[in-house]
Design an enzyme around this catalytic site. Sequence first.
Site, short mmCIF file in Angstrom:
data_model
loop_
_atom_site.label_atom_id
_atom_site.label_comp_id
_atom_site.label_asym_id
_atom_site.label_seq_id
_atom_site.Cartn_x
_atom_site.Cartn_y
_atom_site.Cartn_z
CG HIS A 19 -1.75 -1.28 1.42
ND1 HIS A 19 -2.98 -1.29 0.73
CD2 HIS A 19 -1.52 -2.48 1.62
CE1 HIS A 19 -3.54 -2.39 1.13
NE2 HIS A 19 -2.78 -3.24 1.54
NE ARG A 21 -1.67 3.29 3.79
CZ ARG A 21 -2.50 2.35 4.00
NH1 ARG A 21 -3.37 2.04 3.13
NH2 ARG A 21 -2.21 1.66 4.94
CG HIS A 189 -4.06 -10.57 3.22
ND1 HIS A 189 -5.23 -11.27 3.14
CD2 HIS A 189 -4.26 -9.22 2.86
CE1 HIS A 189 -6.18 -10.24 2.80
NE2 HIS A 189 -5.69 -8.95 2.81
CG ASP A 261 -1.26 -6.41 3.77
OD1 ASP A 261 -1.56 -5.43 3.18
OD2 ASP A 261 -2.17 -6.87 4.74
CG HIS A 265 -2.33 3.13 8.89
ND1 HIS A 265 -3.37 3.81 8.03
CD2 HIS A 265 -2.08 1.75 8.86
CE1 HIS A 265 -4.05 2.51 7.79
NE2 HIS A 265 -3.37 1.62 8.09
#
Length: 379
Positions: A19, A21, A189, A261, A265
Amino acid sequence: MSNQPNIVRFPAFVDLHVHLREPGYGYKETILTGTQAAAAGGYSDVFAMPNVNPVPDTVEHLQIQKDIISSSAVINVHPYCSITMGQKGRGELVAFDKLAPLTSGFSDDGKGIQSESLMREAMTRCHAAGSMIVAHCEVESLLDGGYIHAGKYAAEHNHKGICSASEYKEVERDIQLTEQTGCPLHICHVSTKESVALIRAAKTKGLPVTCETAPHYLLLNDLMLEESGDWKMNPPLRSEEDQQALIEGIIDGTIDCVATDHAPHSSEEKSRGLRDSAFGIVGLETAFPLLYTYLVCRGVITLDRLVELMSRRPSQIMNLADDDSSYTLFDLDEEYEIDPSKFKSKGHSTPFKGWKVKGRCLKTVCNGKEVYNYATTDL
């Protein structure tokens, strides 16, 4: 005894599930910082999930992301397109025929496709377009507000649990749909022993099914949980029995590859404890040293098998060219502690903080260009 370092060259690693973002959530990570983190971990190629804004659900929206990749990425980034418009897991399907030539596959990662008929139609159209489905398997009606595994830790600490069936029931359905439609299916996953068994059976049948698991599911289980957002991810850390089934899966080839994965954040979003923190941890800069130290050095798998899981097999799944111009160098003898404050990623949340590992990435070369050098990096 020789004091010479044990420096080994590997084909650069390939991660089928990250990810990054951007666009939309640059405060968590950017294409630049995410690919710098990947380069520092030995990766030349990463496949980016579509939970960005705008979602890559049209040619125009995909191009916005591709323009950022072209200007910012230090390694190869392959963006997935979503399966549904807006990546909602329901509603209207994307135009597979228009997007398939421009993407490596289709995923609503973060959302399982809840309707069997919608997923069947998606697989039918995707297969006709010559592409593959990369499935996040999760039955939302079984989640019941859970946020960690429905196991011993949840029961003893008064947490709401996520049952294993929420994953494996949709794995089972999607495998059946692959058998019906012929569409290649890559399962994201994998975390439960039941999923491993279902995938093993599918491969025995010769179905076009592949899968991944992540380092945290191989090295951790729910009895190791701490009351911190650093331990919260989706799917959650499962039982010791599940962990062992996953290890058996990478040994016998049922599990094709290890993906991180990588899900960065902000520190604030990860500071709210197990119940209220955002799902996701980072992993690009720690995957190889963790797996080398705790699986290879302990004799669970061979070094060659680890390279297969992290480089050769994911390359095969995505039909990447066999290219000697992308490689990474590791000093397998260097020992150090994992220190998130030194990560290139904007995300610092990891349950492996302070773990002692062996294996330092010294250099990564992508398409013949040096993209990371430990000796000159800003530590």
